[in-house]
Motif scaffolding. Structure first.
Motif, short mmCIF file in Angstrom:
data_model
loop_
_atom_site.label_atom_id
_atom_site.label_comp_id
_atom_site.label_asym_id
_atom_site.label_seq_id
_atom_site.Cartn_x
_atom_site.Cartn_y
_atom_site.Cartn_z
N ALA A 152 88.92 -15.99 -29.40
CA ALA A 152 87.63 -16.68 -29.55
C ALA A 152 86.53 -15.67 -29.86
CB ALA A 152 87.31 -17.45 -28.28
N LEU A 153 86.53 -14.54 -29.15
CA LEU A 153 85.51 -13.52 -29.36
C LEU A 153 85.56 -12.97 -30.79
CD1 LEU A 153 83.33 -11.71 -27.89
CD2 LEU A 153 85.15 -10.02 -27.73
N SER A 154 86.75 -12.72 -31.29
CA SER A 154 86.89 -12.19 -32.66
C SER A 154 86.28 -13.15 -33.68
CB SER A 154 88.36 -11.92 -32.98
OG SER A 154 88.83 -10.87 -32.17
N ALA A 155 86.52 -14.45 -33.49
CA ALA A 155 85.95 -15.45 -34.41
C ALA A 155 84.43 -15.47 -34.30
CB ALA A 155 86.53 -16.82 -34.09
N ILE A 156 83.92 -15.39 -33.09
CA ILE A 156 82.46 -15.41 -32.88
C ILE A 156 81.82 -14.18 -33.50
CG2 ILE A 156 80.67 -15.25 -31.10
CD1 ILE A 156 82.65 -17.00 -29.35
N LEU A 157 82.42 -13.01 -33.27
CA LEU A 157 81.87 -11.77 -33.82
C LEU A 157 81.86 -11.79 -35.34
CD1 LEU A 157 83.48 -9.12 -31.42
CD2 LEU A 157 81.17 -10.06 -31.34
N ALA A 158 82.94 -12.30 -35.94
CA ALA A 158 83.01 -12.37 -37.40
C ALA A 158 81.91 -13.30 -37.93
CB ALA A 158 84.39 -12.86 -37.84
N LYS A 159 81.75 -14.45 -37.30
CA LYS A 159 80.73 -15.41 -37.75
C LYS A 159 79.32 -14.86 -37.56
CE LYS A 159 79.41 -20.22 -37.21
NZ LYS A 159 79.84 -21.09 -38.25
N ALA A 160 79.10 -14.10 -36.48
CA ALA A 160 77.76 -13.55 -36.20
C ALA A 160 77.49 -12.27 -36.99
CB ALA A 160 77.62 -13.28 -34.71
N GLY A 161 78.51 -11.71 -37.61
CA GLY A 161 78.32 -10.48 -38.38
C GLY A 161 78.22 -9.24 -37.50
N ILE A 162 78.77 -9.31 -36.30
CA ILE A 162 78.76 -8.17 -35.39
C ILE A 162 80.05 -7.39 -35.62
CG2 ILE A 162 78.81 -7.46 -32.96
CD1 ILE A 162 77.20 -10.04 -32.34
N SER A 163 79.89 -6.10 -35.95
CA SER A 163 81.06 -5.30 -36.27
C SER A 163 80.92 -3.88 -35.73
CB SER A 163 81.23 -5.26 -37.80
OG SER A 163 80.09 -4.67 -38.40
N GLY A 164 81.80 -3.01 -36.15
CA GLY A 164 81.72 -1.60 -35.81
C GLY A 164 81.83 -1.33 -34.33
N ILE A 165 81.02 -0.39 -33.85
CA ILE A 165 81.06 0.06 -32.46
C ILE A 165 80.87 -1.11 -31.50
CG2 ILE A 165 79.90 1.46 -30.71
CD1 ILE A 165 79.08 3.38 -32.98
N THR A 166 79.93 -1.97 -31.79
CA THR A 166 79.62 -3.08 -30.89
C THR A 166 80.81 -4.03 -30.77
OG1 THR A 166 77.33 -2.94 -31.65
CG2 THR A 166 77.93 -4.89 -30.37
N ALA A 167 81.38 -4.42 -31.89
CA ALA A 167 82.53 -5.32 -31.87
C ALA A 167 83.71 -4.67 -31.14
CB ALA A 167 82.93 -5.71 -33.29
N ASN A 168 83.95 -3.41 -31.41
CA ASN A 168 85.05 -2.71 -30.73
C ASN A 168 84.82 -2.67 -29.23
OD1 ASN A 168 86.36 -2.29 -33.15
ND2 ASN A 168 85.58 -0.21 -33.42
N PHE A 169 83.59 -2.39 -28.82
CA PHE A 169 83.25 -2.36 -27.40
C PHE A 169 83.52 -3.72 -26.76
CE2 PHE A 169 80.03 -3.28 -24.12
CZ PHE A 169 80.39 -2.33 -23.18
N LEU A 170 83.06 -4.79 -27.40
CA LEU A 170 83.27 -6.13 -26.85
C LEU A 170 84.75 -6.49 -26.77
CD1 LEU A 170 80.26 -7.92 -28.59
CD2 LEU A 170 80.46 -7.33 -26.17
N ARG A 171 85.52 -6.03 -27.73
CA ARG A 171 86.98 -6.27 -27.69
C ARG A 171 87.63 -5.48 -26.55
NH1 ARG A 171 86.33 -5.87 -33.51
NH2 ARG A 171 86.43 -7.96 -34.36
N VAL A 172 87.19 -4.24 -26.35
CA VAL A 172 87.75 -3.42 -25.27
C VAL A 172 87.46 -4.04 -23.91
CG1 VAL A 172 87.50 -1.22 -24.04
CG2 VAL A 172 87.82 -1.23 -26.51
N ILE A 173 86.23 -4.47 -23.68
CA ILE A 173 85.93 -5.05 -22.36
C ILE A 173 86.65 -6.38 -22.17
CG2 ILE A 173 83.74 -3.82 -22.07
CD1 ILE A 173 82.27 -6.44 -22.68
#
Length: 187
Positions: A66-87
């Motif tokens: 779900a988070l991956s889909a939300i991040l892609a739709k919101a355009g959040i990538s790079g360090i921030t997206a990786n951080f959110l995936r790690v947590i």
């Protein structure tokens, strides 16, 4: 770790500190903050996303999809997206809003900004935010103000502002409690 004097502590502080160190190395502290603020706003606006983030019912795999889909739709990538995936993978997504607050504090401290913790009964509009920032800036000797706004309907009205060790409480709840105490003493 280079930032042993971080103004944050606990699990959320450690994660925020690690993210801050990485963002500092990559010269992306402001970009990461902007994306974290964007994610925080998404959580605040969506009851479903808030439930996904906070509920232990969802497994890490479900949250990650779900988070991956939300991040892609919101355009959040790079360090921030990786951080959110790690947590999310580490089952710490429930604390993401505390991590975001801690990250903001680290960025503000690094810039020399003053962090003001503001509690209001309902969201502030942009005009009120700017007026409050201006008032706080004049009180802090012209330093830039980074406001950490929390909404707490229990204060009924007014606001509570904490800057460093100073606190001003103009909430209606506090005023009503003062009147209640005065009435008891007057008997």
């Amino acid at each position: 770790m280079a930032g042993e004097d971080h103004p944050v502590s606990g699990m959320a502080g450690r994660y925020a500190g690690a993210l801050f160190e990485l963002a500092l190395e990559e010269k992306a502290t402001d970009a990461v903050r902007k994306e974290l603020d964007q994610f925080d706003a998404l959580i605040a606006e969506s009851a479903d996303l808030n439930r996904l983030v906070r509920s232990p019912v969802f497994g890490a795999d479900e949250q990650l999809r779900a988070l991956s889909a939300i991040l892609a739709k919101a355009g959040i990538s790079g360090i921030t997206a990786n951080f959110l995936r790690v947590i999310t993978t580490n089952r710490r997504l429930f604390a993401v809003r505390d991590m975001i607050r801690a990250y903001r504090a680290l960025v503000a401290k690094n810039r020399g900004d003053v962090v003001a913790k503001v509690t209001v009964a309902e969201p502030l509009n942009d005009q009120n935010k700017e007026a409050l920032k201006g008032a706080l800036k004049s009180v802090t000797g012209g330093k830039d103000i980074d406001m950490d706004v929390t909404i707490d309907p229990a204060i009924i009205g007014g606001l509570i502002v904490k800057v460093g060790s100073r606190m001003v409480d103009t909430s209606l709840r506090t005023k009503l409690n003062s009147i209640k105490i005065a009435m008891k003493e007057a008997r």
